[in-house]
Every structure is written in structure tokens, then in C-alpha cells.
Write a protein that holds these residues in place. Structure first.
Motif, PDB file in Angstrom:
ATOM      1  N   ILE A 422       0.612  -1.209   0.152  1.00  0.00           N
ATOM      2  CA  ILE A 422      -0.045  -0.168  -0.108  1.00  0.00           C
ATOM      3  C   ILE A 422       0.780   1.321  -0.080  1.00  0.00           C
ATOM      4  CG2 ILE A 422      -1.580   1.395   1.349  1.00  0.00           C
ATOM      5  CD1 ILE A 422      -2.742  -1.232   2.441  1.00  0.00           C
ATOM      6  N   ASP A 423       1.966   1.331   0.968  1.00  0.00           N
ATOM      7  CA  ASP A 423       2.858   2.491   0.828  1.00  0.00           C
ATOM      8  C   ASP A 423       3.638   2.675  -0.352  1.00  0.00           C
ATOM      9  OD1 ASP A 423       2.130   2.735   3.491  1.00  0.00           O
ATOM     10  OD2 ASP A 423       3.531   1.793   4.358  1.00  0.00           O
ATOM     11  N   ILE A 424       3.881   1.576  -1.041  1.00  0.00           N
ATOM     12  CA  ILE A 424       4.761   1.672  -2.358  1.00  0.00           C
ATOM     13  C   ILE A 424       3.801   2.299  -3.355  1.00  0.00           C
ATOM     14  CG2 ILE A 424       5.679   0.638  -4.211  1.00  0.00           C
ATOM     15  CD1 ILE A 424       7.010  -1.477  -2.096  1.00  0.00           C
ATOM     16  N   ALA A 425       2.385   1.769  -3.644  1.00  0.00           N
ATOM     17  CA  ALA A 425       1.516   2.523  -4.693  1.00  0.00           C
ATOM     18  C   ALA A 425       1.265   3.816  -4.213  1.00  0.00           C
ATOM     19  CB  ALA A 425       0.110   1.544  -4.430  1.00  0.00           C
ATOM     20  N   SER A 426       1.084   4.118  -3.029  1.00  0.00           N
ATOM     21  CA  SER A 426       0.792   5.525  -2.518  1.00  0.00           C
ATOM     22  C   SER A 426       1.982   6.459  -2.940  1.00  0.00           C
ATOM     23  CB  SER A 426       0.428   5.524  -0.868  1.00  0.00           C
ATOM     24  OG  SER A 426      -0.576   4.955  -0.523  1.00  0.00           O
ATOM     25  N   LEU A 427       3.295   5.906  -2.772  1.00  0.00           N
ATOM     26  CA  LEU A 427       4.428   6.587  -3.094  1.00  0.00           C
ATOM     27  C   LEU A 427       4.188   6.953  -4.486  1.00  0.00           C
ATOM     28  CD1 LEU A 427       7.314   8.143  -2.239  1.00  0.00           C
ATOM     29  CD2 LEU A 427       8.079   5.765  -2.437  1.00  0.00           C
ATOM     30  N   GLY A 428       4.011   5.778  -5.358  1.00  0.00           N
ATOM     31  CA  GLY A 428       4.113   5.933  -6.818  1.00  0.00           C
ATOM     32  C   GLY A 428       3.079   7.031  -7.354  1.00  0.00           C
ATOM     33  N   ALA A 429       2.108   6.902  -6.705  1.00  0.00           N
ATOM     34  CA  ALA A 429       0.879   7.928  -7.262  1.00  0.00           C
ATOM     35  C   ALA A 429       1.297   9.400  -6.865  1.00  0.00           C
ATOM     36  CB  ALA A 429      -0.308   7.746  -6.553  1.00  0.00           C
ATOM     37  N   LEU A 456       6.184  11.085   3.525  1.00  0.00           N
ATOM     38  CA  LEU A 456       5.641  10.061   4.962  1.00  0.00           C
ATOM     39  C   LEU A 456       5.593   8.783   4.373  1.00  0.00           C
ATOM     40  CD1 LEU A 456       2.960  12.592   6.259  1.00  0.00           C
ATOM     41  CD2 LEU A 456       5.154  12.000   7.297  1.00  0.00           C
ATOM     42  N   ASN A 457       5.216   8.386   3.192  1.00  0.00           N
ATOM     43  CA  ASN A 457       4.969   7.075   2.663  1.00  0.00           C
ATOM     44  C   ASN A 457       6.334   6.422   2.313  1.00  0.00           C
ATOM     45  OD1 ASN A 457       2.179   6.148   2.009  1.00  0.00           O
ATOM     46  ND2 ASN A 457       2.043   8.280   0.933  1.00  0.00           N
ATOM     47  N   ALA A 458       7.318   7.298   2.094  1.00  0.00           N
ATOM     48  CA  ALA A 458       8.753   6.500   1.580  1.00  0.00           C
ATOM     49  C   ALA A 458       9.398   6.513   3.190  1.00  0.00           C
ATOM     50  CB  ALA A 458       9.600   7.630   1.164  1.00  0.00           C
ATOM     51  N   LEU A 459       9.254   7.220   4.102  1.00  0.00           N
ATOM     52  CA  LEU A 459       9.497   6.885   5.619  1.00  0.00           C
ATOM     53  C   LEU A 459       8.977   5.582   6.051  1.00  0.00           C
ATOM     54  CD1 LEU A 459       9.699  10.248   7.105  1.00  0.00           C
ATOM     55  CD2 LEU A 459      11.736   9.000   6.539  1.00  0.00           C
ATOM     56  N   ALA A 460       7.684   5.522   5.670  1.00  0.00           N
ATOM     57  CA  ALA A 460       6.586   4.366   6.172  1.00  0.00           C
ATOM     58  C   ALA A 460       7.472   3.006   5.703  1.00  0.00           C
ATOM     59  CB  ALA A 460       5.305   4.469   5.898  1.00  0.00           C
ATOM     60  N   THR A 470       5.680   0.081  14.612  1.00  0.00           N
ATOM     61  CA  THR A 470       4.879   1.010  15.058  1.00  0.00           C
ATOM     62  C   THR A 470       4.722   2.312  14.197  1.00  0.00           C
ATOM     63  OG1 THR A 470       4.582  -0.045  17.303  1.00  0.00           O
ATOM     64  CG2 THR A 470       4.057   2.366  17.233  1.00  0.00           C
ATOM     65  N   LEU A 471       6.130   3.064  14.209  1.00  0.00           N
ATOM     66  CA  LEU A 471       6.350   4.029  13.401  1.00  0.00           C
ATOM     67  C   LEU A 471       5.830   3.940  11.975  1.00  0.00           C
ATOM     68  CD1 LEU A 471       7.519   6.942  13.627  1.00  0.00           C
ATOM     69  CD2 LEU A 471       9.775   5.988  13.105  1.00  0.00           C
ATOM     70  N   ALA A 472       6.080   2.756  11.338  1.00  0.00           N
ATOM     71  CA  ALA A 472       5.374   2.644   9.772  1.00  0.00           C
ATOM     72  C   ALA A 472       3.918   2.923   9.942  1.00  0.00           C
ATOM     73  CB  ALA A 472       5.765   1.193   9.455  1.00  0.00           C
ATOM     74  N   GLN A 473       3.174   2.298  10.735  1.00  0.00           N
ATOM     75  CA  GLN A 473       1.616   2.480  10.944  1.00  0.00           C
ATOM     76  C   GLN A 473       1.394   3.892  10.982  1.00  0.00           C
ATOM     77  OE1 GLN A 473       0.605   0.030  14.309  1.00  0.00           O
ATOM     78  NE2 GLN A 473       0.405  -1.922  13.050  1.00  0.00           N
ATOM     79  N   ALA A 479       0.070  10.105   6.539  1.00  0.00           N
ATOM     80  CA  ALA A 479       0.024  10.434   5.024  1.00  0.00           C
ATOM     81  C   ALA A 479      -0.991  10.556   4.456  1.00  0.00           C
ATOM     82  CB  ALA A 479       1.140   9.556   4.225  1.00  0.00           C
ATOM     83  N   VAL A 480      -1.959   9.850   4.503  1.00  0.00           N
ATOM     84  CA  VAL A 480      -3.410   9.651   3.835  1.00  0.00           C
ATOM     85  C   VAL A 480      -4.256  10.797   4.438  1.00  0.00           C
ATOM     86  CG1 VAL A 480      -5.335   8.297   3.423  1.00  0.00           C
ATOM     87  CG2 VAL A 480      -3.187   7.155   3.435  1.00  0.00           C
ATOM     88  N   TYR A 481      -4.378  10.856   5.949  1.00  0.00           N
ATOM     89  CA  TYR A 481      -5.016  11.575   6.631  1.00  0.00           C
ATOM     90  C   TYR A 481      -4.527  13.224   6.365  1.00  0.00           C
ATOM     91  CZ  TYR A 481      -7.093   8.141   9.385  1.00  0.00           C
ATOM     92  OH  TYR A 481      -7.600   7.134   9.835  1.00  0.00           O
ATOM     93  N   ALA A 482      -3.406  13.245   6.033  1.00  0.00           N
ATOM     94  CA  ALA A 482      -2.845  14.796   5.804  1.00  0.00           C
ATOM     95  C   ALA A 482      -3.298  15.180   4.301  1.00  0.00           C
ATOM     96  CB  ALA A 482      -1.327  14.675   5.724  1.00  0.00           C
ATOM     97  N   VAL A 483      -3.549  14.440   3.396  1.00  0.00           N
ATOM     98  CA  VAL A 483      -4.037  14.863   2.083  1.00  0.00           C
ATOM     99  C   VAL A 483      -5.435  14.957   2.285  1.00  0.00           C
ATOM    100  CG1 VAL A 483      -4.362  14.334  -0.486  1.00  0.00           C
ATOM    101  CG2 VAL A 483      -2.298  13.546   1.021  1.00  0.00           C
ATOM    102  N   ALA A 484      -6.313  14.177   2.992  1.00  0.00           N
ATOM    103  CA  ALA A 484      -7.776  14.197   3.214  1.00  0.00           C
ATOM    104  C   ALA A 484      -8.029  15.367   3.770  1.00  0.00           C
ATOM    105  CB  ALA A 484      -8.182  12.738   3.720  1.00  0.00           C
ATOM    106  N   GLN A 485      -7.251  15.748   4.916  1.00  0.00           N
ATOM    107  CA  GLN A 485      -7.749  16.868   5.878  1.00  0.00           C
ATOM    108  C   GLN A 485      -7.357  18.080   5.374  1.00  0.00           C
ATOM    109  OE1 GLN A 485      -9.121  15.661   8.431  1.00  0.00           O
ATOM    110  NE2 GLN A 485      -9.356  17.978   9.093  1.00  0.00           N
TER     111      GLN A 485
END
Length: 817
Positions: A422-429, A456-460, A470-473, A479-485
Motif C-alpha cells: 500500500i505504501d509503495i503504491a501511495s508513493l508511486g502515485a 511520509l510514505n517513503a519513511l513508512a 509502530t512508526l510505519a503504521q 500520510a493519507v489523513y494529511a492529504v484528506a484533511q
């Protein structure tokens, strides 16, 4: 005293009887001649002794009779005494069911404790899962839920202790009956027992009922107290463990918690089964359900705010529709509010929801964000370019996968691999939109947020690979919440701006003001306010997702609540900040409250003197009320304020006289009202309409459009000519120099008067005057005096009448010089 009184009453009676008896004796008892004097004397002595003995016996007999009849103390109880005692006991036993009927919360407490048992069992089971990494949001929710449970247990204990005290009081009163001698006498005396047999039978029945109620309620209360005590111990233990886990998140997050992702699993790892998913989902739902049940009051305010927002927008649209002024909104180009703003209200509510419930369950936050993103999808699908909209849909899908992976209850290794993809897909997008430049033309804030999202996705990904689960979660969800918010607060800002512009326009229409106003200046002021609120909201959600909010909150709490001293003056930074914050808020409200009533500071509202005066008083009340509220809320004592005012007094004496003079003069202008907003006045050599009366200065608007700012002290210290203090009427004089007509009858003053009267702004009850003065043999001066209704139209009315008179003279063939 009674015996003395009796003796005084008896003595005259006895003496009277003695005298009567002595008078009735025969003559032989009378005194003899002198020769028999000695014999008679002895006889008299004997008689006197007998009388004394009679008196003594009489008094003794009377005294004995008086003592026995008046001062006898009888201690034997009567039948009425026994009856009264039986009645008292009966009333006491009757009081028992009355007391126990007040124990109305026992059944509710029993039910609530059973439900809390289930919640505590789930919490214990979740805290015992050593093979999984705790979700930070769930740990925060556990903490909040335990706080709510602790408050509930305190409430239960308060009720139970109160009930127990009442029951103990009844027990003590009934135990005191064992020392009741009258009751004991009744049971020992068979005659009395027969006399009160009916009452005793009723008393026995009442006794059994009271004893049963006391025993049953006592057992239930003791059992519930024991259960509540057990819950308190469990809550304290779980709270300690949750706090330890939350504190350990920071240290464990940056350290290696699990094996590297490419390393093989340990042999003891548990296998996945469908039961795991069902158990995980069930426990998540149970905890969320119990959390919502116990914290529903937090969401009541959200619904109330949403309803107010919806009806506020709908009311303004309805007001414009009824007046046929909906077309006046075309220039605003509203994009997010409609006559029935369902989608706008949902975005408004869901954007504010995190503020009311910062430590809600992860499933609640995820549900709120998912619904918010769905609503935003319907709003944005016609406003975003197609490719950008597809990117938003991909973000929505990736966002949905995160909670699904968490709720499925997968083994940790499988969960980590799913998170990695999921994180790789998010980073790619994110990189695709940045590299291809598809955000060209969009606001810089969206560029910045996509960069943050990718980072944030790269760090995750890095944290997941190297065992920082824990830090990855945390980073992945943030990352997702930041964009949505960010998107939601951007829409939130537009909603606030459009809502206030709608309110301003609707208020102006209701007050018959012109439709147009300075949209740019007003929008800029509202934008600053909405942006400040949106940034604060975004930072709170962002720091909460990173598990930093509680730490920052604790740090700021310690910083602002620590007492500090300067000499003998003690204060806290929190009190000082609160004081300044309330003062700033009061000043902000008094500056912009006029917008809410359609007054944007333009000339259109000058004629509405009543509203301007009310707004002026409202501003003053806001400032004074804000100051008093700031003093009360900040905790500053009155003596400290006295010291500050004393220091201000010294400052006034040194150099603040003009400021204080202007401030006091402003208050006098507000309440004494020698001039009002909208009046046409002359102050010194300045003439114009009063546009504003402030606390420090007043503003005049001249006919040329200049705004003259005059300190209030100068206004009161100068002579003020107020042309509109009692009315708007003004007398105008026009002069014409004409050639002397060949025939004097050609010039008729009455006809000139009729020409003047035809103007609509002429005051009818004041007759115009026309004077003819001979200047020379060839010219005549005509002076026309007339009153107009509205002084603000002086120039316009004078020009119209001058033109009409000129046409009249021209029609008569009279040349005007």
C-alpha cells in the motif's frame, strides 16, 4: 408560698369563729368584780392555751391535705401511652419501603456494571496480545475509555454509598427499639398483649416486610459495591498498562521492534484463520459501541452545530427567494453552498468532528474520514481536472485498504507485507503527480501536501522494512489523513467564506441596501479568520495522528500552568495568554460583527442610523465585556488589577492624557449622542457626514469622498454644527441675475414658486420665497429660498431647481445674465 397563703386565709376565719363563740357565752363567763380577779385570770390563760392548740391542729390538718392532692407524682403508663408507642414503631417500619423506593439506580447500576465487565474483558484481551503491535489510535481510545469508565465507577460508588448510609440509618433506628421499655412491657404483660393483639399482628406483618426489604437491599448494595470496587482496581491496572504502552511508543518506534521484513518468520508465529478476523472485528465493534454509548455527549454538539449551519444557509436563501433577489448572488459564483446545503453541512460537520473527539477509536476516525472523502468526491468530481480526479479516487482506495488490513486480524508478518504494498503504491502515485507536473496551475499548498504525502510514505516503507512497525503504521496513516484533511479544510475555508458572504448579501437585501459592495476587502477579512481556524484544525489532527498531540499538550500545560513571580506579583503564562486571547477575540468581534448585519463600511448603511448606533453600543459592550471576562477567566485578583490601574494612572499623568481624553470623549459621544452616524455636521472647518464613531476617533465622509479622521476629544472641544440633529431639512438659496423685462408682468413670482414646488425633494409645509431686487436699470436679481427634505441630496436638488427655473425664464423670453 402555697402554705403561707393558706394560713393567711384560714387565720381570719378562725379568729372570727372564736370571737363569735366568745360573744355567745353565758353571763357567768363575764368578768367578776375586782375581788375575783385572780381566779378569772387563771381561767383566761387556760382558755388561751386551748385556742393555740386548736390553731395548731387546724393548720397541720390543712397542710397535710394540700400536699397529698397537688404534688403526687404518678409514673404508671396509661393505655394511650402504649398506643402512641405502637404507632411510632409502626410509622418507623412504614418508613422502610419509602427509603428503599428511593434506590432507583440499583437496577441501572447493575446493568451498567455488567456492560462494563464485557468492555473490561475485551480490553484485557486486547492488552494481552503480545504478538501484535498496538495501534496508537486504539491505545489513545483505550485511555479515554478507561477514563470514562473510571468516572462511571465513581458515580456508581457515590450512589451506592448514599444508599448504604440511608439503610444504616434505618437499621440503627430499628435497633433502638430493643431499648423501648413500653414495647418490652407489652410483650411481657399478657393483659396488655390481649388488649393490643390486633395492633401487634399488624406490626409483626410490617416487621417481616421491613426486615425482608432491608436484607435484600443490603445484599444487593454490598454486592454492587464489591463489583464496583473490583472494576476500579481493574481500571487502574489497565490504565497503568495503557499509559506504559503509550509512553513506550516513542522509544520503541525508533528502535527495532520486530525482525527485518526479509528475515524468515519464527516457528512459533500463529497461523491466520477466519476466526481471527471475526474475533478482531467483533472486539473492534464492541469497544467502539461501548465507547460511543459512554461518550455520546461529545457528538451532540457536532449535530447541533451542523443543524444550525444548515438552517442558517437555508434561511438566507429563502429570504432572498421571497424578495426575488436570488440573481444578486450570481456575481459571487458560489460553488459549495446551495439552497439546501446537505453536502456542505456534512463537510462542515465532519471537518470539525476530530476537535470534539480527539481520542476516538481508530474505526470511528477512519469511518469519519472515509465518509468525508466520499462527500468530497461528489463535490470535486466536476471541479477537478479528470486526471487529478482519478488521482483522488486512487487516494480514496488506498485509504480504504489501511483499515481493512488492520481489522482483518492478519498475522503481523502478513500485515507488514500488505502495508508495504500500500505504501509503495501511495508513493508511486504521489511521485507521478509531482514528476509529470499534473498539478500545474493548482495552489502551492497542494504541491506541498503531495510532497509531504510522498515523504511520509517513503519513511513508512523504510520503517517497515527495518522492523519499526509502530512508526510505519503511524506514518502510513498520517500520510493519507494529511492529504484528506488538507482537501477538507480547503473546502471548509470556502464554505465559511461563502456562508458569510451569503449572510452579508441577505442582510443587505432585507435592509434595502444596494446589492453591490466591496467583495474583495470583505472576502479577504473572512479568509484570514477561516484560514486561522483551518490551520489550527489541521495541526491538531496531524499531531494527533503522529501521536504527538498528548505530549505537546502536556508540555504546554506544564508551561502555561506553572506559577511565576515578579516581586510579589504572581501569575501564570496560561492566565496571561488567556487574558490577551479574550481581549483579541473581543476586538476581533467588535471589528467584524457589522458584516453579519450587512454593514460592510460603505456609504449605503449611513442612512440606517439606528443600526449604526446599535452596532456602536454593541461594540462597546463587547470590548468592556471582553475585558471583564478576560480578568475573570485569567484568574487575576482585583488587587492586582488595582496595581495595574494605578500604573496606568501614572502613565496617564505622564503622557496618555490625549488617549484617555479621546476614549472618554468617545463614550460621551456614544451615549450623549450630540452627533450620530449618518449626521451631516461641521466640526471646525470640516464638513461631511459622520461615517463612524469609534472609541478613539470619528470619521467624516466629505462630499468629495475624502474620509477625515478626527479625534473624539477634538470633536467635543470644538463647536459642532449638526445639520440633522432633529431632522434632515435644510434651507437653500438660489440667485439669478436677469435682464429687466420690457413688461414687468412677464415676471410672476408665484409662477416661479410653482416651478420650485414641482420638485419631489421640496418640503411641502414650507412655502418657497421669491424676492426681486433691482440691481440697475437694466438688470434684476431674483433670490429663491426653499426647504428640501433630505440634506444629503442638496447639490442634486439645487441643480434640478436651477435648471427648471432657467427653463421657465427662457420660456418667458427673459435672458439670464
Amino acid at each position: 408560698m402555697g402554705q403561707s397563703f393558706f394560713r393567711l386565709m384560714v387565720l381570719p376565719v378562725v379568729m372570727l369563729l372564736s370571737i363569735t363563740s366568745y360573744a355567745q357565752q353565758p353571763d357567768s363567763t363575764k368578768p367578776e368584780p375586782v375581788k375575783q380577779h385572780t381566779v378569772k385570770l387563771d381561767s383566761l390563760k387556760t382558755t388561751t392555751k386551748k385556742k393555740q392548740e386548736f390553731y395548731k391542729q387546724t393548720f397541720k390538718r390543712v397542710r397535710r391535705k394540700f400536699d397529698s392532692t397537688l404534688f403526687t407524682n404518678v409514673d404508671v403508663p396509661t393505655t394511650s401511652d402504649y398506643a402512641e408507642d405502637l404507632e411510632r414503631v409502626y410509622l418507623l417500619l412504614n418508613h422502610v419501603p419509602i427509603v428503599t423506593e428511593t434506590f432507583v439506580h440499583l437496577a441501572e447500576i447493575d446493568t451498567e456494571l455488567d456492560e462494563e465487565d464485557s468492555a473490561l474483558d475485551i480490553l484485557k484481551a486486547r492488552m494481552s496480545q503480545n504478538d501484535r503491535t498496538f495501534n496508537v489510535r486504539n491505545l489513545q481510545m483505550f485511555n479515554t475509555l478507561l477514563d470514562e469508565l473510571s468516572e462511571n465507577v465513581k458515580s456508581y460508588s457515590h450512589y451506592l454509598n448514599h444508599y448504604d448510609t440511608a439503610l444504616d440509618g434505618i437499621r440503627k433506628e430499628i435497633a433502638a427499639l430493643r431499648k423501648d421499655t413500653l414495647m418490652l412491657h407489652i410483650f411481657r404483660d399478657s393483659a396488655l398483649k390481649d388488649t393490643f393483639q390486633l395492633q401487634l399482628d399488624q406490626l409483626k406483618s410490617k416487621w417481616r416486610q421491613a426486615d425482608s426489604l432491608i436484607a435484600l437491599n443490603g445484599q444487593e448494595i454490598n454486592a454492587l459495591k464489591s463489583e464496583a470496587s473490583s472494576h476500579a482496581i481493574s481500571i487502574q491496572d489497565l490504565g497503568y498498562r495503557v499509559d506504559q504502552e503509550l509512553k513506550a511508543v516513542g522509544s520503541k518506534a525508533f528502535g527495532k521492534e520486530r525482525r527485518y521484513l526479509w528475515e524468515p518468520r519464527s516457528p512459533g508465529s500463529r497461523a491466520y484463520s477466519a476466526n481471527n478476523m471475526k474475533a478482531s472485528v467483533d472486539s473492534e465493534q464492541a469497544l467502539a459501541r461501548y465507547y460511543f454509548t459512554n461518550t455520546r455527549h461529545k457528538r451532540v454538539w457536532i449535530f447541533l452545530i451542523g443543524l444550525l449551519f444548515f438552517f442558517w444557509i437555508a434561511y438566507n436563501y429563502r429570504s432572498l427567494r421571497r424578495r426575488g433577489k436570488l440573481a444578486s448572488l450570481d456575481s459571487f459564483q458560489f460553488g459549495f453552498i446551495k439552497p439546501l446545503p446537505f453536502s456542505g453541512t456534512l463537510v462542515f460537520m465532519l471537518s470539525l468532528a476530530p476537535l470534539f473527539d480527539l481520542h476516538a477509536p481508530a474505526i470511528y476516525i477512519e469511518s469519519i474520514e472515509f465518509v468525508l472523502m466520499i462527500v468530497l468526491t461528489f463535490i470535486l468530481h466536476k471541479r477537478l481536472p479528470r486526471l487529478l480526479f482519478y488521482g483522488w479516487c486512487i487516494l480514496l482506495l488506498l485509504f480504504l485498504l489501511l483499515p481493512i488490513v488492520r481489522i482483518l486480524g492478519l498475522p503481523l508478518s502478513m500485515e507488514r507485507w500488505a502495508m508495504l504494498f500500500i505504501d509503495i503504491a501511495s508513493l508511486g502515485a504521489g511521485l507521478y503527480f509531482l514528476v509529470k507536473g499534473k498539478l500545474k496551475g493548482q495552489r502551492k499548498i497542494f504541491h506541498a501536501i503531495i510532497i509531504l504525502y510522498s515523504l511520509l510514505n517513503a519513511l513508512a516503507i523504510w520503517c517497515n522494512l527495518f522492523g519499526r512497525v509502530t512508526l510505519a503504521q503511524i506514518l502510513s496513516s498520517t500520510a493519507v489523513y494529511a492529504v484528506a484533511q488538507t482537501v477538507s479544510v480547503a473546502v471548509f475555508i470556502r464554505l465559511v467564506i461563502e456562508s458569510f458572504l451569503l449572510q452579508i448579501q441577505a442582510s443587505r437585501v432585507r435592509k434595502d441596501y444596494p446589492d453591490g459592495f466591496d467583495l474583495g476587502a470583505v472576502s479577504k477579512s473572512i479568509y484570514r479568520f477561516a484560514l486561522t481556524l483551518a490551520i489550527l484544525l489541521w495541526l491538531i489532527v496531524f499531531t494527533t495522528n503522529l501521536n504527538l498531540f498528548d505530549s505537546i499538550n502536556d508540555l504546554l500545560y506544564a508551561l502555561f500552568t506553572t506559577p511565576r513571580e515578579i516581586g510579589s506579583f504572581s501569575f501564570t503564562l496560561g492566565g496571561l495568554v488567556l487574558f490577551l486571547g479574550i481581549i483579541w477575540l473581543a476586538n476581533f468581534l467588535q471589528r467584524y460583527i457589522a458584516y453579519f448585519f450587512g454593514d460592510t463600511g460603505d456609504d449605503a448603511a449611513l442612512d440606517d442610523r439606528g443600526q449604526r448606533s446599535r452596532l456602536l453600543v454593541t461594540r462597546l459592550v463587547l470590548l468592556i465585556g471582553g475585558f471583564l471576562l478576560a480578568v475573570a477567566a485569567s484568574g487575576l485578583s482585583v488587587d492586582r488589577i488595582t496595581v495595574i490601574l494605578g500604573a496606568l494612572g501614572v502613565g496617564v499623568g505622564l503622557g496618555l492624557q490625549n488617549i484617555v481624553n479621546n476614549f472618554v470623549s468617545g463614550i460621551i459621544l456614544i451615549f450623549d449622542r450630540p452627533v450620530r452616524i449618518g449626521d451631516t455636521v461641521e466640526v471646525g472647518d470640516k464638513r461631511g457626514r459622520v461615517k463612524e464613531i469609534g472609541i478613539r476617533s470619528s470619521t467624516l465622509l466629505t462630499e468629495e469622498g475624502a474620509e477625515v479622521i478626527i479625534p473624539n476629544g477634538d470633536v467635543l472641544s470644538n463647536h459642532i454644527v449638526n445639520w440633522t440633529l432633529s431632522n434632515n431639512h435644510v434651507r437653500i438659496a438660489l440667485a439669478f441675475t436677469i435682464e429687466k423685462p420690457a413688461k414687468p408682468e412677464m415676471l410672476q413670482p408665484d409662477e416661479i414658486k410653482d416651478v420650485v414646488k414641482k420638485n419631489a425633494n421640496i418640503l411641502d409645509r414650507r412655502e418657497p420665497e421669491v424676492l426681486l431686487n433691482t440691481i440697475s436699470s437694466k438688470s434684476i436679481e431674483i433670490k429663491i429660498f426653499f426647504w428640501i427634505k433630505d440634506i444629503t441630496r442638496t447639490t442634486y436638488t439645487s441643480g434640478e431647481i436651477r435648471t427648471d427655473v432657467y427653463r421657465y425664464l427662457d420660456s418667458k423670453g427673459i435672458n439670464v445674465s
